[in-house]
Structure formats: C-alpha cells, structure tokens
Write a protein that holds these residues in place. Structure first.
Motif, short mmCIF file in Angstrom:
data_model
loop_
_atom_site.label_atom_id
_atom_site.label_comp_id
_atom_site.label_asym_id
_atom_site.label_seq_id
_atom_site.Cartn_x
_atom_site.Cartn_y
_atom_site.Cartn_z
N ALA A 141 1.43 -1.04 -0.53
CA ALA A 141 0.42 0.10 0.32
C ALA A 141 1.14 1.39 -0.21
N GLY A 142 0.32 2.40 -0.23
CA GLY A 142 1.28 3.38 -0.42
C GLY A 142 2.56 3.79 -1.51
N LYS A 143 3.18 3.76 -1.48
CA LYS A 143 4.08 5.05 -2.18
C LYS A 143 5.24 3.46 -2.37
N ALA A 144 5.70 2.97 -1.53
CA ALA A 144 6.66 1.18 -1.59
C ALA A 144 6.24 0.00 -1.50
N PHE A 145 6.25 -1.23 -2.54
CA PHE A 145 5.85 -1.80 -2.08
C PHE A 145 7.25 -2.03 -0.51
N CYS A 146 8.27 -2.11 -0.58
CA CYS A 146 7.71 -2.69 1.15
C CYS A 146 9.69 -2.02 0.98
N ALA A 147 9.89 -1.20 1.75
CA ALA A 147 11.67 -0.36 2.28
C ALA A 147 12.42 -1.50 2.87
N GLY A 148 12.36 -1.98 3.64
CA GLY A 148 13.10 -2.86 4.02
C GLY A 148 12.38 -3.29 5.56
N LEU A 149 13.68 -4.20 6.28
CA LEU A 149 13.51 -4.66 8.44
C LEU A 149 13.09 -2.67 8.52
N ASP A 150 12.39 -2.83 9.66
CA ASP A 150 12.33 -1.48 9.74
C ASP A 150 13.13 -1.00 10.83
N THR A 151 14.34 0.29 10.78
CA THR A 151 15.73 -0.11 11.45
C THR A 151 14.75 0.26 13.53
N SER A 152 14.06 0.35 13.04
CA SER A 152 13.75 1.11 14.49
C SER A 152 13.95 -0.47 15.55
N ASN A 153 13.80 -1.81 14.99
CA ASN A 153 14.37 -2.93 15.03
C ASN A 153 15.46 -3.00 15.92
N PHE A 154 16.12 -2.52 15.49
CA PHE A 154 17.99 -2.46 15.76
C PHE A 154 18.38 -2.55 17.14
N GLN A 155 17.85 -1.73 18.04
CA GLN A 155 18.24 -1.68 19.04
C GLN A 155 17.57 -3.05 20.15
N ARG A 156 16.01 -3.06 20.25
CA ARG A 156 15.50 -3.86 20.75
C ARG A 156 16.19 -4.67 20.23
N PHE A 157 16.94 -5.41 18.76
CA PHE A 157 17.01 -6.36 19.02
C PHE A 157 18.90 -7.03 19.70
N MET A 158 19.25 -5.92 19.74
CA MET A 158 20.62 -6.10 20.72
C MET A 158 20.28 -6.78 21.48
N SER A 159 18.91 -5.85 22.14
CA SER A 159 19.24 -6.15 23.79
C SER A 159 18.51 -7.82 24.38
N GLU A 160 17.83 -8.29 22.64
CA GLU A 160 16.73 -9.68 23.44
C GLU A 160 18.72 -11.31 23.68
N ASP A 161 18.23 -12.35 23.67
CA ASP A 161 18.98 -13.26 22.67
C ASP A 161 18.63 -12.98 21.50
N LEU A 162 20.48 -13.53 21.00
CA LEU A 162 20.09 -13.43 19.81
C LEU A 162 20.26 -15.10 19.06
N ASP A 163 21.01 -16.19 19.85
CA ASP A 163 20.74 -16.90 19.50
C ASP A 163 19.46 -17.85 19.42
N ASP A 164 18.58 -16.90 20.35
CA ASP A 164 16.44 -17.47 20.46
C ASP A 164 16.50 -16.51 19.74
N LEU A 165 16.54 -15.55 19.15
CA LEU A 165 16.26 -14.80 17.82
C LEU A 165 16.32 -15.87 17.12
N VAL A 166 17.50 -15.25 16.47
CA VAL A 166 18.06 -15.45 15.21
C VAL A 166 18.47 -17.33 15.09
N MET A 167 19.22 -17.66 15.84
CA MET A 167 19.10 -19.17 15.60
C MET A 167 17.91 -20.68 16.49
N ARG A 168 17.19 -20.26 16.92
CA ARG A 168 16.06 -21.24 16.89
C ARG A 168 15.52 -22.06 16.52
N ARG A 169 15.28 -22.62 15.63
CA ARG A 169 14.68 -22.95 14.53
C ARG A 169 12.70 -23.29 15.30
#
Length: 265
Positions: free
Chosen positions: A58-86
């Motif tokens: 919708a609107g002026k774009a298909f998708c501008a990518g990952l919302d950069t506001s997520n970056f700081q929150r991701f760094m405060s999480e358990d990255l193994d759980d966030l990324v490595m867990r299937r």
C-alpha cells in the motif's frame, strides 16, 4: 480502545488472494507485527479456495526493508534465541516470512513499485512472477547495515540470479532500477501499472484448472532443483497421469470444445 490496524490485509475474491503490506506511513517497512500478520495471512490463504496470490504494498512503496527501529531492541534480546532457534521447520520466524509464501502450493504474483529493499526484496523474490513499475527500485540492502540477507533470500536468490550478479548486489547494496532489474532477472516484466498487470496475470491463472496449475508449480520446482534427468522425466509422467481424466481436466477440454469459460469446482 480501537483495535490495532493490521499491518497486512487479505481479501480473497474470485479465487484471488489479494495480500497487501499495509504500513504505508512507514513505506511498509517490516516490523515484527508485519511478520506475524503476514504468516497468519499465508496460513489463511493455504486453507482457502484461492488459486493464486496477488502480493503488493500500500502507498508509495512495495517495502522499504526491515524497520530500523527494531535494531536497538534486537541487541537487547537473546540473539541465539532470536536468530538461531528453528521455529518454523528448518528456519526461524524471519526466514519463514518469505519461505512460507514461496512454499504455498499456488502461484504468487508480486506487483512492485517504489522501494523494494532488503527484507522487502527477499519477500518479493518468493513470488513466482514479479511485475515492476517503472519507478521500482530494488536492492539487497543488508550490507548497508553490516549484515547479510537472512530472511530466506539465500534459498531464493540463486534460483533467479547468476552467481556474479548475486555477489555484486549483495556486496554493494546497489539500488537497481526496473530496467536493470529486468536484465538481471530480478523481475519478470515491467509495466506502467504493475498492480494492474499483476492482477491481469492473476485473473488468467485463476481461470485455469486449479489442479493443473498446482501440478505445474510442483513440476517446475522439481525441474529447477538438481535432480537427475530420469527423476524429472518420471515426475512429468506422474503429474500428467494424475491429471488425465479428472473433473478439472475434463472441464478444461469441454470448455475449449464449447468455446466457453471453464467453471471449476
């Protein structure tokens, strides 16, 4: 309190699933809510009478990518759980974002306009067919942030891009305009109105034999994988044998002979 608006909308009409990214004020940037909403919508599509998906933004774009506001929150999480867990078969939730769409048994047609970056491009590449408007801009954007594509792109990009092109786009995060994207194989075609052309294609597909379309998608997947010739030939025969004489196939024949539109149950 009013309900939070869905970040993805779904309307199924005339056997076409209209799947729309719906954060126009953020150029449809991918948030966790959008990932969740999209996966929920794909599950709904899988259980519906849809014969084809029309994916757009919708609107002026298909998708501008990952919302950069997520970056700081991701760094405060358990990255193994966030990324490595299937969490979804052989992938994590973010990989399922594109692969769940790719794994649908029905074709997906994407209409691309404006920015189609990073996570948005990995979602678009999951489509069977991608129609770009003349203003479309595409980029494997992750290197800009010191990252690599990790949302299913490395399963999907090699199916449409030569190795040197994939390396160029990944290493440089260069923004590619529609005509170059077409030459590279990132998009199937360019149209003045990408959504209208995508809808035209989706409508054509929705009017074909549903069982034959699904068989064709399965067979093309087999043909594109590193299978021996004998296996591909056997799959051709197996899929064809399963179609011959079915209600859908007989309706296709009768519609042609009677010069009318086919009506499939």
């Amino acid at each position: 309190m009013p309900a939070t608006p869905k970040t993805v909308t779904l309307e199924i009409k005339d056997h076409i699933a209209h799947l729309t990214l719906n954060r126009p004020d953020k150029l449809n940037a991918v948030s966790e809510a959008l990932v969740t909403d999209l996966l929920s919508a794909v599950t709904e599509i899988a259980g519906s009478d849809a014969r084809v998906v029309l994916l757009s933004g919708a609107g002026k774009a298909f998708c501008a990518g990952l919302d950069t506001s997520n970056f700081q929150r991701f760094m405060s999480e358990d990255l193994d759980d966030l990324v490595m867990r299937r969490t979804h078969g052989d992938g994590n939730t973010f990989q399922a974002f594109s692969l769940a769409l790719y794994d649908l048994p029905i074709p997906v047609i994407a209409a691309l306009h404006g920015p189609c970056f990073g996570a948005g491009l990995q979602l678009a590449i999951a489509a069977d067919i991608r129609i770009a408007s003349f203003d479309a801009q595409l980029s494997v954007m992750e290197m800009k942030w010191g990252l690599v594509p990790d949302m299913g792109g490395m399963v999907l990009f090699p199916r449409v891009l030569r190795s040197d092109v994939l390396r160029l786009l990944t290493y440089t995060h260069e923004v590619v305009l529609a005509d170059r994207a077409l030459a590279y194989g990132l998009v199937t075609d360019i149209a003045e109105d990408a959504h209208a052309r995508a809808l035209e294609i989706a409508t054509m597909i929705a009017g074909k034999s549903p069982s034959a379309i699904q068989a064709a998608k399965r067979l093309i997947d087999v043909a594109e994988s590193p299978n021996p010739r004998a296996h591909i030939l056997m799959e051709e025969s197996r899929e064809q044998r399963a179609l011959i004489g079915t209600k859908d196939q007989m309706e296709s024949v009768m519609a042609q002979m009677q010069k009318r539109a086919a009506k499939y149950e």
